[in-house]
Design a protein around this motif. Structure first.
Motif, mmCIF file in Angstrom:
data_model
loop_
_atom_site.group_PDB
_atom_site.id
_atom_site.type_symbol
_atom_site.label_atom_id
_atom_site.label_comp_id
_atom_site.label_asym_id
_atom_site.label_seq_id
_atom_site.Cartn_x
_atom_site.Cartn_y
_atom_site.Cartn_z
ATOM 1 N N GLY A 181 32.628 47.258 38.532
ATOM 2 C CA GLY A 181 33.769 46.638 39.197
ATOM 3 C C GLY A 181 34.897 46.332 38.230
ATOM 4 N N ARG A 182 34.564 45.832 37.023
ATOM 5 C CA ARG A 182 35.592 45.543 36.020
ATOM 6 C C ARG A 182 36.272 46.842 35.573
ATOM 7 N N ARG A 183 35.518 47.923 35.417
ATOM 8 C CA ARG A 183 36.116 49.197 35.000
ATOM 9 C C ARG A 183 37.054 49.735 36.074
ATOM 10 N N ILE A 184 36.644 49.631 37.335
ATOM 11 C CA ILE A 184 37.511 50.067 38.424
ATOM 12 C C ILE A 184 38.808 49.265 38.414
ATOM 13 N N GLN A 185 38.685 47.961 38.248
ATOM 14 C CA GLN A 185 39.846 47.082 38.263
ATOM 15 C C GLN A 185 40.792 47.406 37.108
ATOM 16 N N GLU A 186 40.260 47.528 35.902
ATOM 17 C CA GLU A 186 41.102 47.747 34.728
ATOM 18 C C GLU A 186 41.702 49.150 34.711
ATOM 19 N N LEU A 187 40.899 50.165 35.010
ATOM 20 C CA LEU A 187 41.411 51.539 35.005
ATOM 21 C C LEU A 187 42.426 51.754 36.124
#
Length: 526
Positions: free
Chosen positions: A426-432
């Motif tokens: 979820g954090r990777r989706i948000q940041e990317l």
């Protein structure tokens, strides 16, 4: 008496603290650490306090990072009671069973991979040999039943026979069910005896249904000592449940030590009043593109808030009539728990829904997905819709299947409505997604890897921070500044280190005595 901090120290998950007196040891929360698989497994298997030495447990709320290791206590000799609100006890009945199911499923899959790889090496006759995908698939099929379920007895037999490591779940579904017999649900503001000369009173924390601020008190008069544990503090002005308590009984106002969360100790959320308009705008924009909105949503709290807002928007005619799907068996169960506790609702919910004979969590366009087959059919549905599915941090569950079918399509939107922990998908989706948007969506889309495949993140990624169940810096500060409490000392927990340290600095500037304890540190209350 003294407090020792065993978990959620300079990190967010794994809430676990003890209050020790001459006669008793009270455990405050018994949470599970959530993060990378190996680190989580290592931390969660170790209970730093002998369960047989614990007199009782006081549970602030039902979230797994606060309750998730309770089943481990009873299996190791705990004989006391688990005190919490009635709504928390009801919610734990579902959350702990679901946690156990996940533990058993993860262990079975890891054991399957070990057995499959071992059989592949045997077939190849050479440890370094590589078999084709078809050959590996064939070997995998030998470890499954006719219905394609893992053949757990066969897998474990192969591992035992060949002296290979067998991964055990943290606890079984049976253990999760057994611990429920130890729960003692009590009302807010109703003192209960939890130890010798030790009472506990719960106040509404406004975080999720049944969440509590805990007051533990020992002695009387000049000898009285009072510990307050905030649990997780909620926001002010959000729908469904009451705001965090600011007015406490006179006998609970003098706090010797406040153990306080600090998840958003250096951040400010979007205003609560902006949440519903933001949700409306995102749904309208996505619908205009012919796309669907995918919402990784925590089953407890976040899903019900979204249902509430969507219900209001549909009643007000502010959204097109597209279907809303709840694709999470756990969220479905927890929504029933919400329906069973209207005594916890705030005045707005009573006025908008109950007084008009409406159920906040049921409307014509809302559909609950129950079977795997229906979930798979929804994955393939190209018509515009809204789907709320778990897990909230995209670390497992049905949301991953919706993502792999839809994140490659720029018509769709992934809506982030909650905290995404470090090192989570979820954090990777948000940041990317945010970086791609800030770059004008030019060039190749960022790539996400899950289920051992790569997926281009072409879907829009939107974040509405106001949905967080945690209060931000200013909202948390209201507990110590705007309440009727008189606080001697504050210990900050349940926050990533930079958040806790920044919040400590801010509170010190407000005139408070603040410390940020490290793992294993103790503070005496004299």
């Amino acid at each position: 008496m003294h407090v020792t901090f065993h978990g959620a120290t300079r990190e967010v998950t794994g809430s676990f603290h003890t209050l020790t007196t001459d006669n008793d040891k009270i455990l405050l929360d018994c949470g599970m650490f959530q993060g990378r698989r190996k680190e989580s497994d290592e931390k969660n298997r170790v209970l730093e306090v002998d369960p047989q030495a614990i007199t009782n447990v006081v549970l602030s709320h039902a979230h797994i990072d606060h309750s998730g290791r309770l089943p481990m206590l009873t299996g190791r000799g705990f004989k006391g009671r688990v005190f919490c609100t009635r709504a928390t006890a009801d919610a734990c009945a579902y959350l702990l069973r679901d946690s156990a199911k996940i533990q058993e499923g993860d262990a079975a899959y890891l054991n399957y991979k070990t057995a499959r790889n071992f059989l592949a090496k045997v077939r190849a006759g050479n440890v370094e040999a590589r078999l084709s995908k078809a050959e590996m698939h064939e070997i995998g099929l030998t470890l499954k039943t006719e219905n394609q379920y893992l053949n757990v007895p066969l897998i474990e037999k192969i591992l035992r026979t060949n002296h290979l490591e067998i991964i055990e779940p943290l606890y079984s579904i049976q253990a999760a069910e057994e611990v429920l017999e130890y729960f003692e649900g009590v009302p807010y503001r109703h003192p209960v005896v939890v130890g010798r000369d030790l009472t506990c009173t719960l106040y509404d924390a406004g975080h999720i249904l049944g969440s509590a601020i805990v007051v533990l008190q020992r002695g009387t008069g000049a000898q009285r000592r009072t510990l307050m544990f905030s649990g997780d503090l909620g926001r002010f002005g959000k729908p469904i449940i009451e705001d965090p308590t600011l007015q406490f009984a006179e006998e609970h106002r003098d706090i010797d030590l406040l153990i306080m969360e600090s998840t958003y100790g250096d951040r400010l959320h979007d205003p609560v009043v902006d949440m519903k308009p933001a949700l409306r705008r995102i749904v309208q924009e996505t619908y205009a593109r012919g796309g669907s909105v995918l919402v990784p949503a925590f089953a407890f709290g976040r899903t019900q808030e979204l249902i509430y807002f969507l219900h209001e928007l549909y009643m007000e005619g502010q959204l097109p009539k597209i279907p809303v799907y709840i694709d999470s068996p756990l969220a479905t169960d927890i929504t029933h728990v919400f329906g069973e506790h209207p005594e916890t609702y705030d005045s707005d919910t009573h006025r908008t829904f109950l007084q008009n004979g409406r159920n906040p969590f049921s409307f014509e366009d809302l559909k609950f997905i129950h079977t795997v087959e229906d979930s798979m059919a929804l994955n393939r549905d190209e018509r515009p819709h809204i789907v709320l599915s778990g897990s909230g941090m995209c670390e497992g569950g049905r949301i991953l299947h919706h993502l792999r079918h839809k994140i490659h399509d720029e018509r769709n939107t992934v809506l982030i409505v909650g905290y995404m922990g470090q090192n989570t998908l979820g954090r990777r989706i948000q940041e990317l997604g945010q970086a791609y948007e800030q770059g004008g969506r030019k060039g190749p889309a960022p790539i996400l890897t899950f289920y051992n495949k790569e997926y281009p993140l072409r879907a829009r990624v939107q974040t509405v921070g106001g949905f967080s169940a945690h209060g931000d810096r200013d909202e948390m500060t209201r507990l110590v500044r705007d309440s009727n409490l008189r606080i001697k000392k504050i210990a900050l927990v349940h926050g990533e280190e930079e958040q806790s340290l920044a919040f400590a600095t801010y509170l010190r500037e407000q005139g408070f005595d603040v410390t940020v304890p490290c793992h294993g540190q103790s503070i005496s209350i004299n």
